[in-house]
Design an enzyme around this catalytic site. Sequence first.
Site, short mmCIF file in Angstrom:
data_model
loop_
_atom_site.label_atom_id
_atom_site.label_comp_id
_atom_site.label_asym_id
_atom_site.label_seq_id
_atom_site.Cartn_x
_atom_site.Cartn_y
_atom_site.Cartn_z
N ASP A 183 -69.80 24.09 27.61
CA ASP A 183 -69.48 22.72 28.00
C ASP A 183 -67.97 22.54 28.08
O ASP A 183 -67.44 21.95 29.03
CB ASP A 183 -70.05 21.72 26.99
CG ASP A 183 -71.44 21.23 27.37
OD1 ASP A 183 -71.76 21.19 28.56
OD2 ASP A 183 -72.20 20.87 26.46
N VAL A 184 -67.27 23.04 27.07
CA VAL A 184 -65.81 22.90 27.06
C VAL A 184 -65.19 23.70 28.20
O VAL A 184 -64.30 23.22 28.91
CB VAL A 184 -65.24 23.34 25.70
CG1 VAL A 184 -63.72 23.36 25.72
CG2 VAL A 184 -65.73 22.41 24.59
#
Length: 418
Positions: A183-184
């Site tokens: 996600d990051v």
Amino acid sequence: MTANQQRPGDEGPERASGPLAGLLVADFSRILAGPYATMLLADLGAEVIKVEGPGGDDTRTWQPPVRDGISTYYLGVNRNKRSVALDLRDAGDLAAAQELARRADIFIENFKPGGLARFGLDYQTVSAANPAVIYASISGFGSAPAGAPLPGYDLIVQAISGLMSLTGDPAGEPFRAGVAVFDVMAGLHATIGILAAVNHRHETGRGQHVEVSLLASAMSGMVNQTSAYVAGGVVPFRMGNSHPSLFPYEPLPCADGELIITAGNDTQFRKLAQILGVPQLADDSRFSRNEDRTANRDQLRPLLVERLRTRAKLDWFRELIAAGVPCGPINTIDQGVAFAAEVGLEPVVSVGPGDVAVPSVRNPITFSETPAGYRLPPPALDQHGEAIRRWLSEPDSRPPDEPDRGLTPRRTTRDQRL
């Protein structure tokens, strides 16, 4: 859009500044990847309007932990934004959302591919009304027919990508990483894509569609591990804390616990051997080169551990660092934050005024001329809804002497702004 077109943003200390000041972001994303990207843009001066459904971003309910009853997960990725709650099934709210998209410089969303088409908020429809828009889509597995329907959760991507097969004890079960790493990564990749598109628009005046997926970010972000297979035909396997290509590059036990030692080249290993009092190891044909040390790690490890166990880990840490050997203790998060402060990174900032200020982790980018700003604490659901709806219902411009009414004018025309 005219030079006097309004854009959300209060006068005074909350007014945006920074290298992206003047850009308006319509943020239709939620959870982590998209909100992380838009927070980075907001830190750098972009005006971000966070569009939430009536129930709010899911991470508002992801607790514990909490601060003053608010999820710290939500707080971690939503500073410097204004919130408006819009129900896209309501005709009035949908019209406001479409008007926001028409006025935006950047539109970012992480619905399932095609999910916004029925609301007229897909790229084709938005760009027809706003040809210069930079429209960024974040998905789990891309927009091709086979991947589009798949749910894009970080943990699923960690599993499907192969990352979990690399994480954990060799004799144990696969583990996920301790943070939603893809996600990051996807949020970072989306930010890079958006900024590249901003430059392209500066050159051409045209916007474009930027697409990022968690799985594509995973394939790129696993770097040497995916390259091992793609370029070398080798399928990497779980090695615990060991490195497939370097030794020593792992935790090694000292008298009171483990110390990470990463001798990444032959010079660093020679320094390590000298500090440990076994300089002859650097001249041993089994250990003199990295490839030899890696191949003979089972012979070398006990020789290093024998010396390391004679002293405490922090004693070794100080001496090895002074000699130029990379190493570090295994900290808890609180110790990690404290260490970042100790080395001068000032990792914690206070966002917002006075008693409503929220501690937050500093933007990691340092600029010599246009520093990141911390204007607004993460907003309550629909906190700025009234002002944003009023702005969206008004014409694109207003006379320069018209009262601000809580919303400041955009600083320049589109062409001047880029």
